[in-house]
Design a protein around this motif. Structure first.
Motif, mmCIF file in Angstrom:
data_model
loop_
_atom_site.group_PDB
_atom_site.id
_atom_site.type_symbol
_atom_site.label_atom_id
_atom_site.label_comp_id
_atom_site.label_asym_id
_atom_site.label_seq_id
_atom_site.Cartn_x
_atom_site.Cartn_y
_atom_site.Cartn_z
ATOM 1 N N ASP A 18 0.871 -1.181 0.000
ATOM 2 C CA ASP A 18 0.000 0.000 0.000
ATOM 3 C C ASP A 18 0.910 1.233 0.000
ATOM 4 O OD1 ASP A 18 -2.990 0.979 1.010
ATOM 5 O OD2 ASP A 18 -1.324 2.277 1.626
ATOM 6 N N ILE A 19 0.731 2.131 -0.956
ATOM 7 C CA ILE A 19 1.682 3.242 -1.130
ATOM 8 C C ILE A 19 1.704 4.180 0.083
ATOM 9 C CG2 ILE A 19 1.895 5.446 -2.380
ATOM 10 C CD1 ILE A 19 2.184 4.023 -4.869
ATOM 11 N N LYS A 25 2.446 -0.913 3.904
ATOM 12 C CA LYS A 25 2.194 -2.243 4.466
ATOM 13 C C LYS A 25 1.972 -3.231 3.316
ATOM 14 C CE LYS A 25 -1.267 -4.765 6.872
ATOM 15 N NZ LYS A 25 -2.678 -4.875 7.053
ATOM 16 N N ILE A 26 2.424 -4.491 3.463
ATOM 17 C CA ILE A 26 2.189 -5.502 2.416
ATOM 18 C C ILE A 26 0.710 -5.892 2.451
ATOM 19 C CG2 ILE A 26 2.729 -7.834 1.634
ATOM 20 C CD1 ILE A 26 5.517 -7.513 2.818
ATOM 21 N N VAL A 27 0.038 -5.655 1.357
ATOM 22 C CA VAL A 27 -1.401 -5.974 1.314
ATOM 23 C C VAL A 27 -1.674 -7.175 0.409
ATOM 24 C CG1 VAL A 27 -2.311 -3.701 1.898
ATOM 25 C CG2 VAL A 27 -1.663 -4.209 -0.466
ATOM 26 N N GLY A 28 -0.631 -7.601 -0.277
ATOM 27 C CA GLY A 28 -0.822 -8.744 -1.161
ATOM 28 C C GLY A 28 0.500 -9.183 -1.748
ATOM 29 N N ASP A 45 -2.483 3.857 -5.796
ATOM 30 C CA ASP A 45 -2.875 3.121 -4.590
ATOM 31 C C ASP A 45 -1.792 2.179 -4.085
ATOM 32 O OD1 ASP A 45 -5.793 3.938 -4.623
ATOM 33 O OD2 ASP A 45 -5.567 3.048 -6.616
ATOM 34 N N ARG A 46 -1.241 1.366 -4.991
ATOM 35 C CA ARG A 46 -0.299 0.326 -4.560
ATOM 36 C C ARG A 46 0.936 0.295 -5.451
ATOM 37 N NH1 ARG A 46 -4.898 -4.196 -3.470
ATOM 38 N NH2 ARG A 46 -5.898 -2.965 -1.850
ATOM 39 N N ALA A 47 1.969 -0.351 -4.952
ATOM 40 C CA ALA A 47 3.200 -0.474 -5.748
ATOM 41 C C ALA A 47 3.782 -1.867 -5.580
ATOM 42 C CB ALA A 47 4.196 0.577 -5.308
ATOM 43 N N THR A 67 -8.756 0.179 -8.472
ATOM 44 C CA THR A 67 -7.513 0.343 -7.732
ATOM 45 C C THR A 67 -6.352 0.287 -8.733
ATOM 46 O OG1 THR A 67 -8.558 -0.933 -6.000
ATOM 47 C CG2 THR A 67 -6.187 -0.599 -5.786
ATOM 48 N N VAL A 68 -5.296 1.109 -8.503
ATOM 49 C CA VAL A 68 -4.164 1.093 -9.433
ATOM 50 C C VAL A 68 -2.909 0.586 -8.722
ATOM 51 C CG1 VAL A 68 -2.748 2.460 -11.003
ATOM 52 C CG2 VAL A 68 -5.158 3.024 -10.680
#
Ligand SMILES: Nc1nc2c(ncn2[C@@H]2O[C@H](COP(=O)(O)O[C@H]3[C@@H](O)[C@H](n4cnc5c(=O)[nH]c(N)nc54)O[C@@H]3COP(=O)(O)O)[C@@H](O)[C@H]2O)c(=O)[nH]1
Length: 693
Positions: free
Chosen positions: A456-457, A461-464, A661-663, A640-641
């Motif tokens: 999560d940018i 936190k690792i979300v996946g 959103d995420r990286a 979500t991007v």
């Protein structure tokens, strides 16, 4: 000629007993009845399964002729045997005879005409018209029957023109002429109108009250009409037989057309092309000549079909076929292999340059605007070229190598040609080797999954995680998926490999869930080839059940190019997966052709911006603009991007600024084996729990 018929009739009359025996009329009507009967039997025997209606029509018409002759035969017998008073019969008999005679001929002629034109509906109307005319004719004849004195030629004196008009025969032909003139609006019947009018005037002329004409009538008209009548029947039989023969020839031609030609473009199809290629091979071997194969594929046809519809796609294919024809010489062969694939055989080539000139000409022509019915389109083509004998020893190999060269042209940027080379040949051999080794690897399950975190940018936190397959080669060590996934897809081995990946990823997820992991999604790559397999869904369900996994914890990643394969079927399956609870992500976004339309059409939850755009972010203006556009569009579509391939802190900071959103990327972690991943995963969870406490 009339005399000839009279002689025949007299001979038959004599032969069958003379005037004292069977009457002249009995022979004549009997003969005609036999002819109609033969025609009828023949038509019944040739009755066809594929068009029974047409045959039924003919049988009906021939039956009509037969009934007429039997009726006449009966009348002739009655007359000959003297069963009814002669005078009375002569009042009723001649008009009936004439009307029925012409109605029968007309019915058959009409049916034949339309039979030849293959218009059964109209043929049926002709018959109806004939019967209506007949009915009117009877009415008119009986109305005038009191003054009708056909039986006595001398009594023709004193009749008015009006009498002739209402005389059965003349009226009948007049009505037919009118009928044809009326029908003429719908079909070209001028010759029929004219001939019917001719018959009408002939009938009136022959009734001119003059003894001399009466004589003529007895000695010329009657034999002519009877002779013509018999001749007519013979002609009909001849036409019928000829039509049957033509029909057979036409059917044969049609079968040939369907078997060897493409219905859309009219070009030779794969079978015919293959045949011509075999001939070219034999000829080239004998004369030691070279020839070339050009494999052509349109560059954006799928997208055109999806955007403008299949009718438009078909029109474009026809136009492309015509344009290609225009680029070739008489001896060249152009064929359509299917879809947007065309193949060209250039025989007896002088050198490579000559072939390159043709390829260049084709490419130029393909780039010009295509003017279709409702729109103008631009397209381009990629061409692969293979030469005989250098690039293949037989038809299959040559076609395959021209195809491989075409793909190379596509890879190099489309709208170009590519010559098959030894390097390509080497690559093909290598691919075969990999495919063989993959078969063994699948049996031994020589694969592992590595996991790369998705973060999560904002909270970091690792979300996946994304599960990424590696091949544990016994000699070569770990082989990256880029070296074998495509080959597995081409050979169909992706079904078995994909199943193993899904099963292993689910097992791993279950382990982590049992260890207390929550709020986590595991992303699994899904090859579009797997969607085409009928038991894909049942296999997925079985694995979920076996590992007791909730689909909501799994995200399936599909690439745009995968979506291009069969959009309708893919849509149906993706909707099903979505309803089942899976999250869906579009992978490598921005590298395909119609990203926007797919995003709107398919039920995606997440978009992954391809790493090639992240690389240039904040340095390359184009990439930055593209990433910004994708982000704003995704926000608009409530998706979500995830930014792929984040390698530096600057990239991450800029993406955060843009609202991504995420990286995912090497900045956080490379893809690692499950144990290693678990350490960082649980450390991340522990840290976030600490910070929230
Ligand atoms: N059908 C399946 N396809 C799979 C599966 N596993 C992988 N693949 C496809 O193979 C392609 C190559 O994958 P891989 O070599 O594993 O490369 C992945 C990452 O290592 C790489 N990556 C991640 N971060 C970075 C980075 O910061 N820089 C950089 N240069 N590379 C990075 O990207 C690949 C992940 O890409 P994506 O899948 O698009 O998210 C790959 O395209 C896979 O799709 C499989 O199980 N099934």
């Amino acid at each position: 000629m009339p005399e000839f018929f009279n002689v025949i009739l007299d001979f038959m009359t004599q032969f069958s007993g003379g005037r004292g025996g069977i009457d002249h009329n009995v022979v004549q009507f009997g003969l005609a009845a036999i002819l109609w009967g033969t025609l009828l039997t023949y038509a019944r025997a040739r009755r066809k399964e594929d068009n029974p209606e047409r045959e039924r029509l003919l049988i009906f018409a021939f039956s009509f002729g037969l009934v007429r002759e039997l009726f006449m035969l009966g009348m002739a017998f009655i007359l000959a045997l003297g069963l009814v008073e002669h005078q009375l019969l002569h009042v009723v008999f001649p008009p009936l005879e004439h009307s029925l005679q012409y109605a029968a001929i007309f019915a058959v002629a009409g049916a034949f005409l339309q039979f030849l034109r293959r218009d059964i509906k109209l043929a049926r109307r002709y018959l109806l018209g004939s019967f209506l005319s007949l009915a009117v004719c009877y009415a008119a004849t009986f109305w005038w029957w009191g003054s009708y004195i056909y039986a006595n030629p001398s009594s023709r004196f004193g009749q008015t023109w009006c009498d002739w008009l209402f005389h059965g025969t003349a009226t009948f032909w007049l009505l037919i002429a009118l009928f044809f003139a009326w029908r003429g609006r719908q079909c070209s019947s001028r010759p029929l109108v004219l001939s019917a009018l001719g018959c009408f005037f002939f009938a009136v002329f022959l009734k001119i009250p003059d003894m001399a004409f009466a004589e003529l009538y007895e000695h010329i008209y009657t034999p002519i009409s009877h002779g013509a009548y018999l001749l007519g029947i013979f002609l009909l039989v001849a036409v019928y037989l000829r039509e049957q023969a033509r029909e057979g020839k036409r059917a044969k031609q049609q079968i040939m057309q369907l078997a060897y030609y493409d219905t859309l473009s009219g070009l030779p199809n794969r079978s015919l092309f293959y045949d011509r290629l075999q001939q070219a091979l034999a000829l080239a071997d004998r004369s030691h000549n070279r020839f070339a194969l050009l494999f052509l594929d349109l560059d954006n046809f799928k997208a055109i079909n999806d955007t403008y519809g299949h009718a438009c796609g078909d029109q474009l294919l026809k136009a492309v076929a015509n344009r290609l024809r225009g680029c070739l010489r008489m001896g060249d062969t152009l064929a359509r292999l299917g879809g947007d694939e065309f193949i060209i055989l250039l025989p007896d080539i002088l050198g490579t340059n000559a072939v390159v000139t043709v390829a260049d000409k084709i490419l130029q022509q393909m780039q010009k605007e295509f003017q279709l019915d409702l729109t103008q389109l631009f397209t381009s083509a990629s061409i692969g070229i293979a030469f005989y004998p250098e690039n293949g020893k037989d038809a299959e190999e040559l076609m395959k190598h021209a195809d491989v060269a075409m793909y190379a042209a596509k890879e190099q940027g489309r709208s170009r040609y590519h010559l098959f080379s030894n390097e390509m040949h080497r690559r093909i051999v290598e691919r075969h080797r990999i495919a063989d080794e993959l078969r063994v690897a699948l049996q031994n399950e020589d694969f592992v999954l590595h996991y790369q975190p998705q973060v999560d940018i904002v909270s970091e936190k690792i979300v996946g995680a994304e599960a990424l397959v590696r091949w544990k080669h016994p000699q070569k060590g770990l082989i990256m998926p880029g070296n074998f996934i495509e080959i597995a897809e081409e050979t169909g081995q992706i079904q078995q490999l994909g199943e193993w990946i899904f099963k292993t990823a689910c097992k791993q997820l279950k382990i982590w869930l049992n260890q207390g992991l929550d709020d986590f999604k595991l992303a699994i790559n899904l090859s579009a080839h797997r969607l085409e397999h009928s038991d894909f869904l049942s296999k997925v369900e079985k694995i979920l059940l076996l590992n007791n996994i909730n689909p909501q914890q799994i995200e399936l990643e599909l690439t745009e190019s995968g979506m291009l394969r069969d959009t309708e079927k893919a849509l149906e399956l993706l909707n099903h997966l979505k309803l089942r609870g899976f999250a869906l992500a579009m992978d490598d976004f921005g590298t395909g052709y119609s990203s926007l339309s797919y995003l709107k059409r398919y039920p995606f939850d997440q978009v992954k911006i391809d790493k090639s755009f992240i690389k240039g972010i904040n340095q390359n203006n184009d990439d930055t603009v593209l990433v910004k556009t994708i982000l704003s569009m995704a926000q608009h579509l409530k998706l979500t991007v995830v930014a792929e391939g984040v390698e530096t802190y600057e990239q991450l900071a800029y993406l955060r600024e843009l609202g991504c959103d995420r990286a995912q990327g090497f900045y956080f972690s490379r893809p690692v084996p499950p144990d290693e991943f678990a350490e960082s995963l649980f450390a991340s969870q522990f840290n976030s729990e600490l910070s929230s406490a």
